[in-house]
Motif scaffolding. Sequence first.
Motif, PDB file in Angstrom:
ATOM      1  N   THR A  94      27.227 -56.179  10.409  1.00  0.00           N
ATOM      2  CA  THR A  94      26.904 -57.220   9.435  1.00  0.00           C
ATOM      3  C   THR A  94      26.528 -58.513  10.151  1.00  0.00           C
ATOM      4  O   THR A  94      27.323 -59.042  10.930  1.00  0.00           O
ATOM      5  CB  THR A  94      28.105 -57.480   8.507  1.00  0.00           C
ATOM      6  OG1 THR A  94      28.450 -56.250   7.858  1.00  0.00           O
ATOM      7  CG2 THR A  94      27.778 -58.522   7.464  1.00  0.00           C
ATOM      8  N   PRO A  95      25.317 -59.024   9.897  1.00  0.00           N
ATOM      9  CA  PRO A  95      24.950 -60.320  10.479  1.00  0.00           C
ATOM     10  C   PRO A  95      25.873 -61.411   9.939  1.00  0.00           C
ATOM     11  O   PRO A  95      26.362 -61.327   8.813  1.00  0.00           O
ATOM     12  CB  PRO A  95      23.517 -60.555  10.001  1.00  0.00           C
ATOM     13  CG  PRO A  95      23.034 -59.223   9.533  1.00  0.00           C
ATOM     14  CD  PRO A  95      24.248 -58.461   9.095  1.00  0.00           C
ATOM     15  N   VAL A  96      26.106 -62.414  10.751  1.00  0.00           N
ATOM     16  CA  VAL A  96      26.971 -63.519  10.335  1.00  0.00           C
ATOM     17  C   VAL A  96      26.201 -64.820  10.466  1.00  0.00           C
ATOM     18  O   VAL A  96      25.208 -64.897  11.189  1.00  0.00           O
ATOM     19  CB  VAL A  96      28.257 -63.578  11.195  1.00  0.00           C
ATOM     20  CG1 VAL A  96      29.129 -62.372  10.945  1.00  0.00           C
ATOM     21  CG2 VAL A  96      27.930 -63.709  12.660  1.00  0.00           C
ATOM     22  N   ASP A  97      26.669 -65.835   9.764  1.00  0.00           N
ATOM     23  CA  ASP A  97      26.059 -67.160   9.894  1.00  0.00           C
ATOM     24  C   ASP A  97      26.614 -67.834  11.134  1.00  0.00           C
ATOM     25  O   ASP A  97      27.824 -67.806  11.372  1.00  0.00           O
ATOM     26  CB  ASP A  97      26.351 -68.016   8.656  1.00  0.00           C
ATOM     27  CG  ASP A  97      25.649 -67.499   7.411  1.00  0.00           C
ATOM     28  OD1 ASP A  97      24.664 -66.757   7.554  1.00  0.00           O
ATOM     29  OD2 ASP A  97      26.093 -67.850   6.308  1.00  0.00           O
ATOM     30  N   PRO A 105      22.402 -62.686  14.841  1.00  0.00           N
ATOM     31  CA  PRO A 105      22.354 -61.231  14.960  1.00  0.00           C
ATOM     32  C   PRO A 105      23.744 -60.624  14.794  1.00  0.00           C
ATOM     33  O   PRO A 105      24.756 -61.247  15.144  1.00  0.00           O
ATOM     34  CB  PRO A 105      21.842 -60.995  16.380  1.00  0.00           C
ATOM     35  CG  PRO A 105      21.398 -62.304  16.906  1.00  0.00           C
ATOM     36  CD  PRO A 105      21.992 -63.358  16.057  1.00  0.00           C
ATOM     37  N   SER A 106      23.776 -59.415  14.278  1.00  0.00           N
ATOM     38  CA  SER A 106      25.049 -58.714  14.146  1.00  0.00           C
ATOM     39  C   SER A 106      25.600 -58.417  15.538  1.00  0.00           C
ATOM     40  O   SER A 106      24.884 -58.477  16.542  1.00  0.00           O
ATOM     41  CB  SER A 106      24.852 -57.403  13.387  1.00  0.00           C
ATOM     42  OG  SER A 106      24.071 -56.507  14.162  1.00  0.00           O
ATOM     43  N   SER A 107      26.867 -58.068  15.584  1.00  0.00           N
ATOM     44  CA  SER A 107      27.495 -57.739  16.865  1.00  0.00           C
ATOM     45  C   SER A 107      26.811 -56.554  17.532  1.00  0.00           C
ATOM     46  O   SER A 107      26.631 -56.544  18.752  1.00  0.00           O
ATOM     47  CB  SER A 107      28.983 -57.458  16.649  1.00  0.00           C
ATOM     48  OG  SER A 107      29.625 -58.620  16.193  1.00  0.00           O
ATOM     49  N   ILE A 108      26.417 -55.557  16.742  1.00  0.00           N
ATOM     50  CA  ILE A 108      25.761 -54.395  17.344  1.00  0.00           C
ATOM     51  C   ILE A 108      24.398 -54.779  17.907  1.00  0.00           C
ATOM     52  O   ILE A 108      23.999 -54.297  18.974  1.00  0.00           O
ATOM     53  CB  ILE A 108      25.670 -53.187  16.362  1.00  0.00           C
ATOM     54  CG1 ILE A 108      25.449 -51.878  17.126  1.00  0.00           C
ATOM     55  CG2 ILE A 108      24.626 -53.391  15.310  1.00  0.00           C
ATOM     56  CD1 ILE A 108      26.598 -51.441  17.981  1.00  0.00           C
ATOM     57  N   GLU A 109      23.693 -55.689  17.238  1.00  0.00           N
ATOM     58  CA  GLU A 109      22.410 -56.161  17.772  1.00  0.00           C
ATOM     59  C   GLU A 109      22.626 -56.916  19.080  1.00  0.00           C
ATOM     60  O   GLU A 109      21.837 -56.800  20.015  1.00  0.00           O
ATOM     61  CB  GLU A 109      21.698 -57.044  16.748  1.00  0.00           C
ATOM     62  CG  GLU A 109      21.174 -56.278  15.555  1.00  0.00           C
ATOM     63  CD  GLU A 109      20.734 -57.164  14.404  1.00  0.00           C
ATOM     64  OE1 GLU A 109      21.202 -58.327  14.314  1.00  0.00           O
ATOM     65  OE2 GLU A 109      19.927 -56.700  13.593  1.00  0.00           O
TER      66      GLU A 109
END
Length: 132
Positions: A94-97, A105-109
């Motif tokens: 999940t992308p975060v602000d 970017p999300s953690s996986i990105e």
Amino acid sequence: MDLTHDEQPNPWAEIVGPCYTTASIRRTLRWTSAQVAAAVESLSLLELEADDGVRLYPAFQIAEGRVIDGVGDVLRVLSTGTSSAWTWAQWLNTPVDDETGEEAPSSIEQLRTGQIEDVLRDARHAAAAWSS
């Protein structure tokens, strides 16, 4: 079939995205069943269990036929805060602000681009919050 009945899609499908089955993850990684089981046991591969008992492996953790570097390290940190693999999947994908209010970017990105230390730091913070 009742066409007036709208079935609501499972919200987890959107959060987690596409998944491999046990057979397809084995083919993709070129692993045996024992290797998949060992990777799940050691938290080197994220496995989710659906309500019907089917084991699923989020595709977001795989790139170029292998598990993305750092996934296992991050899963082991996240496991210190909660045992919920579904929560780990949501956290990873999940992308975060960010501080500016922009979507980061999300953690996986971030793991895909080699930012392992940054993700591990964030995972330690998340795990601490979950366990408090």
